[in-house]
Design an enzyme around this catalytic site. Structure first.
Site, PDB file in Angstrom:
ATOM      1  CG  ASP A   7       0.887   1.255   5.880  1.00 57.50           C
ATOM      2  OD1 ASP A   7       1.501   0.718   6.821  1.00 57.50           O
ATOM      3  OD2 ASP A   7      -0.225   1.798   6.028  1.00 57.50           O
ATOM      4  CG  ASP A  10      -1.714   1.286   1.351  1.00 61.53           C
ATOM      5  OD1 ASP A  10      -2.578   1.528   0.497  1.00 61.53           O
ATOM      6  OD2 ASP A  10      -1.462   2.061   2.303  1.00 61.53           O
ATOM      7  CG  ASP A  44      -2.458   6.827   2.046  1.00 59.23           C
ATOM      8  OD1 ASP A  44      -2.386   8.070   1.971  1.00 59.23           O
ATOM      9  OD2 ASP A  44      -3.508   6.217   2.303  1.00 59.23           O
TER      10      ASP A  44
END
Length: 373
Positions: free
Chosen positions: A278, A99, A101
């Site tokens: 992440d 992930d 972000d």
């Protein structure tokens, strides 16, 4: 001036129109009978999970009939994905998922669209802060938005990660699926059989590698009579990345430098080349992740899938837009100055594309007017 409509009612109407036209070929999920699904619905709190489908057509029918606000599926494969107890599901393995972000990346555009408020002293402002600049408190409430600038910054991080996965770990681009999350980042799925049985420790080591954590300049270099040089001459791995940056900084392919100079080069290469992933998502072997081609309930944008080539050559916002027909006149009491690919101004009546107006409504903008044309 018209009354601002209920986001639940409006959102469900638009999402229903989208899912009514859903086709099985557009719903991308492998090994569907072994995946757990979870849904959030308009007007409901929380999430309904431990749901499974035997056939793709059953999932599509559920999307059409139930009109979920958010759709998730498990990165894990289970013997019985519908079991309510996690221990009874029978874990069979999990995809390797990353992930990225924009919250984890510094961007100047946050000053234009992210608001923060301190729960301790009441101070507030625009931009990204870790602690309150007035009282130093860490209890910060945030209202975040996304624009083209931060999406493109997050995309650059994805491409750095793809370089690691292809060049360092040997995965083919055909084994990688990239999706725009529908809001503030991207997910990268590796569905190769070689990664399915990796445990949390192994996945954490992969995260550390792509983030450049734990690199020691003493192991990358070898001592000579007059200083230090790279231990191996190779274009691969972190050796290759450090070699590129020493060429940029020093202008030599094989320089002899002091250990402190090499440390500076290493820090520069990590700053420029590491991927901001992440860790919590990657090490979680039972993670729920957004279903490709579903809609994000806070934005109305599509969880758009990309091949690596498409990601390099496509406009992400254009691919994620769904509700292109019509316009809406909105008036912001206060709010972001920029979202997606549109500039905004509070207090004025603005005629906006439907996809932008819906994003403002679903993500909780303070609206004084919302008139559909």
């Amino acid at each position: 001036m018209s009354q601002v409509p209920d986001p639940v009612r409006v959102g469900r109407k638009y999402f229903q129109a989208y899912y009514r036209g859903a086709e099985a070929a557009e719903v991308y999920v492998t090994s569907l009978p072994n995946r757990e699904f979870a849904f959030s619905y308009f007007g409901e709190e929380g999430m309904r999970r431990h749901i499974s489908f035997g056939r793709l057509e059953e999932l599509v029918e559920h999307l059409r009939a139930a009109v979920p606000r958010h759709v998730f599926y498990s990165t894990a494969y289970y013997r019985d994905p519908g079991a309510k107890d996690m221990e009874e599901k029978g874990w069979l393995g999990a995809d390797l998922v990353f992930d990225i972000d924009v919250d984890h990346v510094d961007t100047t555009c946050k000053e234009l669209h992210d608001k923060w408020g301190c729960k301790t002293c009441g101070a507030s402002g625009w931009g990204g802060v870790a602690v309150c600049p007035r009282c130093g408190g860490e209890a910060i409430e945030r209202h975040t938005w996304v624009c083209e600038t931060c999406i493109n910054v997050a995309r650059d991080e994805v491409l750095k990660l793809v370089d690691f996965l292809e060049m360092d770990f040997g995965f083919s681009s055909h084994e990688l699926l990239v999706t725009f999350s529908g809001h503030r980042g991207f997910h990268v799925h590796v569905e190769a059989s070689e990664v399915r049985e990796l445990g949390q420790d192994s996945r954490r080591e992969i995260v550390d590698y792509v983030k450049g954590l734990g690199l020691d300049v003493r192991f990358l270099t070898a001592k000579t009579r007059s200083g230090y040089k790279l231990r191996y001459e190779t274009p691969l791995g972190w050796y290759g990345r450090v070699a590129r940056w020493v060429l940029i900084k020093v202008g030599s392919e094989d320089p002899v430098l002091s250990l402190s100079e090499w440390q500076s080069i290493l820090e520069e290469s990590v700053l420029r080349e590491a991927a901001a992933v992440d860790e919590k998502v990657t090490i979680d072997t039972k993670r729920l992740i957004r279903l490709p081609n579903s809609l994000h309930g806070k934005t109305g944008l599509r969880v758009a899938p990309f091949t690596v080539h498409e990601l390099e050559n496509s406009d992400v916002v254009d691919r994620a837009k769904v509700f292109m027909k019509g316009e809406v006149v909105v008036q912001l009491e206060e709010g972001p100055k920029r979202v997606l690919d549109v500039e905004l101004e509070a207090g004025k009546a603005l005629t906006l594309p439907t996809y932008v107006a819906l994003y403002l409504l679903l993500n909780g903008a303070k609206l004084l007017r919302f008139d559909t044309r």
